[in-house]
Scaffold this motif. Structure first.
Motif, PDB file in Angstrom:
ATOM      1  N   ARG A  82     -94.800 -18.373  69.629  1.00  0.00           N
ATOM      2  CA  ARG A  82     -95.406 -16.866  69.629  1.00  0.00           C
ATOM      3  C   ARG A  82     -96.435 -16.855  70.826  1.00  0.00           C
ATOM      4  O   ARG A  82     -96.726 -15.692  71.211  1.00  0.00           O
ATOM      5  N   LYS A  83     -96.734 -18.138  71.384  1.00  0.00           N
ATOM      6  CA  LYS A  83     -97.648 -17.944  72.371  1.00  0.00           C
ATOM      7  C   LYS A  83     -96.940 -18.345  73.828  1.00  0.00           C
ATOM      8  O   LYS A  83     -95.871 -18.056  73.833  1.00  0.00           O
ATOM      9  N   ASP A  84     -97.586 -19.342  74.498  1.00  0.00           N
ATOM     10  CA  ASP A  84     -97.046 -19.813  75.633  1.00  0.00           C
ATOM     11  C   ASP A  84     -96.268 -21.107  75.580  1.00  0.00           C
ATOM     12  O   ASP A  84     -96.536 -21.725  74.810  1.00  0.00           O
ATOM     13  N   ALA A  85     -95.412 -21.350  76.773  1.00  0.00           N
ATOM     14  CA  ALA A  85     -94.519 -22.624  76.650  1.00  0.00           C
ATOM     15  C   ALA A  85     -94.992 -23.325  78.050  1.00  0.00           C
ATOM     16  O   ALA A  85     -95.280 -22.712  78.962  1.00  0.00           O
ATOM     17  N   GLY A  86     -94.790 -24.601  77.869  1.00  0.00           N
ATOM     18  CA  GLY A  86     -95.026 -25.429  79.049  1.00  0.00           C
ATOM     19  C   GLY A  86     -93.987 -25.500  80.097  1.00  0.00           C
ATOM     20  O   GLY A  86     -93.016 -24.448  80.035  1.00  0.00           O
ATOM     21  N   GLU A  87     -94.175 -26.472  80.968  1.00  0.00           N
ATOM     22  CA  GLU A  87     -93.164 -26.338  82.130  1.00  0.00           C
ATOM     23  C   GLU A  87     -91.622 -26.809  81.638  1.00  0.00           C
ATOM     24  O   GLU A  87     -91.820 -27.574  80.597  1.00  0.00           O
ATOM     25  N   ARG A  88     -90.707 -26.337  82.393  1.00  0.00           N
ATOM     26  CA  ARG A  88     -89.378 -26.533  81.949  1.00  0.00           C
ATOM     27  C   ARG A  88     -88.816 -26.360  80.574  1.00  0.00           C
ATOM     28  O   ARG A  88     -88.029 -26.973  79.881  1.00  0.00           O
ATOM     29  N   ALA A  89     -89.270 -25.081  80.021  1.00  0.00           N
ATOM     30  CA  ALA A  89     -88.873 -24.561  78.647  1.00  0.00           C
ATOM     31  C   ALA A  89     -87.469 -24.523  78.796  1.00  0.00           C
ATOM     32  O   ALA A  89     -86.895 -23.734  79.874  1.00  0.00           O
ATOM     33  N   GLY A  90     -86.610 -25.037  78.000  1.00  0.00           N
ATOM     34  CA  GLY A  90     -85.189 -24.568  77.803  1.00  0.00           C
ATOM     35  C   GLY A  90     -84.509 -25.776  78.973  1.00  0.00           C
ATOM     36  O   GLY A  90     -83.362 -25.287  79.402  1.00  0.00           O
ATOM     37  N   ASP A  91     -85.067 -26.911  79.360  1.00  0.00           N
ATOM     38  CA  ASP A  91     -84.471 -27.612  80.311  1.00  0.00           C
ATOM     39  C   ASP A  91     -83.038 -28.117  79.773  1.00  0.00           C
ATOM     40  O   ASP A  91     -82.953 -28.710  78.605  1.00  0.00           O
ATOM     41  N   ARG A  92     -82.083 -28.120  80.534  1.00  0.00           N
ATOM     42  CA  ARG A  92     -80.687 -28.226  80.194  1.00  0.00           C
ATOM     43  C   ARG A  92     -80.352 -27.932  78.893  1.00  0.00           C
ATOM     44  O   ARG A  92     -79.424 -28.483  78.104  1.00  0.00           O
ATOM     45  N   LEU A  93     -80.787 -26.496  78.549  1.00  0.00           N
ATOM     46  CA  LEU A  93     -80.282 -25.786  77.471  1.00  0.00           C
ATOM     47  C   LEU A  93     -78.684 -25.533  77.539  1.00  0.00           C
ATOM     48  O   LEU A  93     -78.328 -25.458  78.585  1.00  0.00           O
ATOM     49  N   ARG A  94     -78.156 -25.875  76.302  1.00  0.00           N
ATOM     50  CA  ARG A  94     -76.785 -25.761  76.345  1.00  0.00           C
ATOM     51  C   ARG A  94     -75.967 -24.755  75.427  1.00  0.00           C
ATOM     52  O   ARG A  94     -75.319 -24.058  75.637  1.00  0.00           O
ATOM     53  N   ARG A  95     -76.962 -24.419  74.391  1.00  0.00           N
ATOM     54  CA  ARG A  95     -76.259 -23.396  73.472  1.00  0.00           C
ATOM     55  C   ARG A  95     -77.653 -22.995  72.661  1.00  0.00           C
ATOM     56  O   ARG A  95     -78.360 -23.801  72.496  1.00  0.00           O
ATOM     57  N   GLY A  96     -77.734 -21.975  71.999  1.00  0.00           N
ATOM     58  CA  GLY A  96     -78.722 -21.527  71.329  1.00  0.00           C
ATOM     59  C   GLY A  96     -79.784 -20.563  71.984  1.00  0.00           C
ATOM     60  O   GLY A  96     -79.384 -20.264  73.029  1.00  0.00           O
ATOM     61  N   MET A  97     -80.666 -20.240  71.309  1.00  0.00           N
ATOM     62  CA  MET A  97     -81.665 -19.491  71.958  1.00  0.00           C
ATOM     63  C   MET A  97     -83.114 -19.672  71.550  1.00  0.00           C
ATOM     64  O   MET A  97     -83.503 -20.307  70.772  1.00  0.00           O
ATOM     65  N   ILE A  98     -83.754 -19.463  72.715  1.00  0.00           N
ATOM     66  CA  ILE A  98     -85.339 -19.912  72.721  1.00  0.00           C
ATOM     67  C   ILE A  98     -85.945 -18.499  73.155  1.00  0.00           C
ATOM     68  O   ILE A  98     -85.700 -17.713  73.991  1.00  0.00           O
ATOM     69  N   ILE A  99     -86.874 -18.092  72.468  1.00  0.00           N
ATOM     70  CA  ILE A  99     -87.623 -17.073  72.513  1.00  0.00           C
ATOM     71  C   ILE A  99     -89.178 -17.635  72.733  1.00  0.00           C
ATOM     72  O   ILE A  99     -89.988 -17.925  71.864  1.00  0.00           O
ATOM     73  N   ILE A 100     -89.851 -16.972  73.921  1.00  0.00           N
ATOM     74  CA  ILE A 100     -91.113 -16.986  74.074  1.00  0.00           C
ATOM     75  C   ILE A 100     -91.878 -16.091  74.167  1.00  0.00           C
ATOM     76  O   ILE A 100     -91.590 -14.992  75.273  1.00  0.00           O
ATOM     77  N   GLU A 101     -92.918 -15.794  73.232  1.00  0.00           N
ATOM     78  CA  GLU A 101     -93.580 -14.459  73.168  1.00  0.00           C
ATOM     79  C   GLU A 101     -94.568 -14.222  74.432  1.00  0.00           C
ATOM     80  O   GLU A 101     -94.912 -13.370  74.654  1.00  0.00           O
ATOM     81  N   GLY A 102     -94.932 -15.432  74.721  1.00  0.00           N
ATOM     82  CA  GLY A 102     -96.228 -15.551  75.845  1.00  0.00           C
ATOM     83  C   GLY A 102     -95.586 -15.718  77.184  1.00  0.00           C
ATOM     84  O   GLY A 102     -94.284 -15.233  77.548  1.00  0.00           O
TER      85      GLY A 102
END
Lengths: 302, 270
Positions: free
Chosen positions: B150-170
Motif C-alpha cells: 500500500r505504500k512504497d517499495a525498495g530497490e529491485r521490486a519484482g526482481d526476476r519476477l516470473r509469474r504473478g502480480m505485484i502492485i505497489i500503490e506508492g
C-alpha cells in the motif's frame, strides 16, 4: 402411428434419437455486438452437419458487455464434433480463420470443464515470436499482435464429452408457407434455451436425410419417407393432408438442454395451431438402436 | 473461527526465524508443542513461549500482535489459511508461499514474497528491497500469486519476477522490475531510475512514470490495449483506482532491448 393431440396439432408417439458428441464453447467479443455477431456467423458458417462440415456449430446466445471477460459485447458459440481430435482441428481452423481475422475481435473460453482444448495455445504461433502470454489469476491469455492492435485469446477452453447431437423435431404442415412459419416460431423459441444450437440455415433443415443411399460412397441421402412429392411411393410416412415438411436439428451440451429445446420448439408450434402453423409433429430416429439418447415427444408436449 | 494469537512479549534480542508458525505446520499441534518450537537464529535458544504469549485457537487463522523488524520469515512456505500481523516484520515475509493469505499491518523488510508461488500478501506499510525477488543463486523470483504494497517499495521490486502480480500503490525505488522473466508489476506512484532493467518479458505499468528511463526501451506509441481490460478486472478487488488507470490509453515501451526485449513498460501517454 399412434398420435397425441395438442391444440389441434397431431403429435406422433415416437422419439428423437440422438448421439453422444464432443463439444466446446467460445465467447467472441468485439467493439460492437455487430462485429461479435459477424465473427461468430463467419466462424459457424458451413457447420450445419458433421456429415460434410467436420463439425456442427452455431450461436448459442449474445452476452451483454458487463458479463464478458473484457467488458465488451459478446456472442457465445458452440461447436460439436464426433471426436476430440476433429473438434480441436475445427476449433483451431475456424477461430484462426474467422475470429482472429475479424476487426477488433477477442476470443475466450465459453465452457469450464476438466478437460480442455487448445485455443490461444494453438493460435499464438501466428504471432511469429511477438506473442505475449499473460496470466491473471488462474486464467491465461495470449496477446497476438495484429494490424489493428492485438488479438487477445484465452489459452484454452473446456471440452465436454457428454454433449448430445441430433435432437430433432419434424414439422409437417399443409403447405410450405405455413410449415416455415411454424419452424421459424420454433427456432425463435429455442433461441432462448441455453446451451443449445440449431446448426442448419436459420435453424431449419429442409433436406432431412436417412442413413445410406442406393449409390456407393454416399453416407446419407434424402429422407424419401418424408418427401411430400413421393407420397405415392409406397413407404411414405406422410398423411394425405401434409404438403411440406421441415426439420429442426438440435445439438446441446447436455441431454437436459436438448430436451428443453425440443420442448420449447414443440410448444411454440403447438401454440400456433393447425390453422396458422402445422398439422403434425414427428421426430427422426433409427429404431432406437444407434443413438443412446431417446427424447420421446409425449414427454415433451406442453 | 477463533484465531491462534501470538502476542510479542518484548523486542527480540536476536533475529528470529518464524517460518514454523504457519497454518500447515501448526495444524494438530498441542499448546505445549507450539510453545516448544525453536525460533532462534543464534546459539541462544529461544522458543515460541519465550517470545510470545500464545492464545490457542484454530491454526488456520493466525494473528501476531505486535511486530518487529527482527521477526523474519513470517508466512514462509505457507500453504493455506490466513496470517494477520499487527506490526512490522523482518525479511523474507511470505517467502515461498504456496497459498493462503498473509496480511501485514506494518512495514516489511527485504525479500517479502520472495519466490512465492501462490496466495496473497498485503502489506499496508512499505516493503524493503527485492520485493518478490530471488535469493542469491536462485534463477527466478516470485512465480505466482499476488503481492500488494500500500505504500512504497525498495530497490529491485519484482526482481526476476516470473509469474504473478505485484502492485505497489506508492513509489518504487531504482530498478523496479529488473531482470523480469514475465509476470506483471504495477506502480501507482513514481518509479526510481531504470525500471525494467534487463527485463526479458512481462509487463510493468508505471502510473506516474520514472525519473530515468533506460534508452534501451523502444517507444511503440499510445495504445488502448484490450489485455489491460482483463488486467483491470483482475486487480479491481485489490486496487480499484489502479484498475481504472490501466483502462486508459498508455504508451507502450518495448524492452529491454539490451536483452531479449520482449517485455513492455506501459507509461503515461504524455
Amino acid at each position: 402411428m399412434p398420435q397425441l393431440n395438442a391444440n389441434g396439432v397431431r403429435i406422433d408417439d415416437t422419439f428423437a434419437e440422438a448421439f453422444a458428441m464432443r463439444a466446446t464453447a467460445v465467447i467472441i467479443t468485439a467493439p460492437a455486438v455487430r462485429w461479435a455477431r459477424q465473427a461468430a456467423q463467419t466462424m459457424t458458417g458451413f457447420a450445419t452437419s458433421i456429415i460434410g462440415c467436420g463439425c456442427e456449430a452455431g450461436i448459442d446466445c449474445e452476452i451483454a458487455a458487463d458479463a464478458t471477460p473484457d467488458g465488451r459485447p459478446g456472442v457465445r458459440v458452440l461447436l460439436f464434433a464426433v471426436s476430440t481430435t476433429e473438434l480441436q482441428k475445427q476449433l483451431q481452423n475456424r477461430v484462426g480463420q474467422c475470429v482472429l481475422t475479424s476487426p477488433g475481435s477477442a476470443c475466450y473460453a465459453g465452457l469450464e470443464a476438466e478437460e480442455e482444448l487448445k485455443l490461444g495455445n494453438a493460435l499464438r504461433f501466428f504471432g511469429d515470436g511477438w506473442q505475449i502470454s499473460k496470466r491473471f489469476g488462474d486464467k491465461r491469455y495470449w496477446r497476438v499482435p495484429v494490424m489493428d492492435g492485438e488479438f487477445v485469446c484465452e489459452a484454452t477452453t473446456g471440452l465436454t464429452k457428454s454433449a448430445v447431437g441430433g435432437g430433432n423435431i419434424v414439422l409437417m404442415g399443409a403447405d410450405a408457407q405455413k410449415t416455415l412459419v411454424a419452424a421459424e416460431a420454433a427456432v425463435a423459441s429455442i433461441a432462448a434455451v441455453p446451451d443449445v444450437i440449431v446448426p442448419f440455415p436459420g435453424g431449419i433443415a429442409r433436406s432431412g436425410s436417412k442413413v445410406g443411399s442406393k449409390y456407393k460412397g454416399a453416407a446419407a441421402s434424402t429422407n424419401d419417407a418424408y418427401c411430400p412429392t413421393l407420397k405415392g411411393c409406397g413407404r411414405s410416412e406422410l398423411d394425405a393432408d401434409i404438403g411440406s415438411v421441415l426439420e429442426i436439428v438440435i445439438d446441446g451440451l447436455t441431454p437436459a438442454s436438448v430436451a428443453a429445446a425440443m420442448r420449447a420448439g414443440i410448444a411454440a408450434t403447438v401454440a400456433l395451431g393447425p390453422e396458422r402453423g402445422i398439422l403434425r409433429i414427428g421426430a427422426g430416429n433409427y429404431g432406437g438402436k444407434l443413438g443412446p439418447h431417446h427424447f420421446h415427444l409425449k414427454d415433451l408436449v406442453p | 473461527m477463533t484465531a491462534l494469537v501470538f502476542s510479542l512479549r518484548e523486542q527480540p534480542m536476536q533475529r528470529l526465524d518464524l517460518s514454523p508458525l504457519v497454518p500447515n505446520r501448526l495444524a494438530n499441534l498441542s499448546p505445549a508443542e507450539i510453545q516448544r518450537i525453536e525460533l532462534q537464529t543464534t546459539r541462544q535458544r529461544l522458543c515460541v513461549g519465550d517470545v510470545f504469549r500464545v492464545q490457542m485457537g484454530d491454526a488456520e487463522l493466525i494473528r501476531f500482535e505486535g511486530g518487529h523488524e527482527r521477526l523474519d520469515r513470517i508466512g514462509y512456505g505457507m500453504e493455506r489459511g490466513e496470517i494477520h500481523v499487527h506490526g512490522d516484520v523482518g525479511c523474507q515475509a511470505g517467502r515461498l508461499m504456496n497459498g493462503g493469505k498473509l496480511y501485514i499491518a506494518g512495514t516489511a523488510g527485504p525479500w517479502a514474497g520472495s519466490g512465492m508461488k501462490a496466495g496473497l500478501i498485503e502489506i499496508t506499510g512499505s516493503a524493503g528491497d527485492r520485493l518478490g525477488g530471488p535469493l542469491a543463486g536462485e534463477t527466478a523470483g516470485m512465480r505466482g500469486g499476488v503481492v500488494i504494497v500500500r505504500k512504497d517499495a525498495g530497490e529491485r521490486a519484482g526482481d526476476r519476477l516470473r509469474r504473478g502480480m505485484i502492485i505497489i500503490e506508492g513509489d518504487a525505488a531504482a530498478y523496479a522490475g529488473s531482470r523480469m522473466i514475465a509476470g506483471t508489476l504495477i506502480v501507482r506512484g513514481r518509479a526510481g531510475p531504470l525500471p525494467g532493467y534487463l527485463m526479458s518479458r512481462g509487463t510493468i505499468v508505471l502510473a506516474e512514470g520514472s525519473n530515468v528511463l533506460s534508452p534501451t526501451f523502444a517507444d511503440c506509441g499510445v495504445h488502448d490495449l484490450l489485455s489491460n481490460a482483463l488486467m483491470a478486472a483482475f486487480i479491481k478487488p485489490y486496487s480499484s483506482e489502479l484498475a481504472e488507470f490501466v483502462r486508459t490509453p498508455l504508451r507502450r515501451l518495448m524492452g529491454d532491448m539490451a536483452g531479449v526485449g520482449k517485455g513492455e513498460i506501459l507509461y503515461p501517454p504524455a
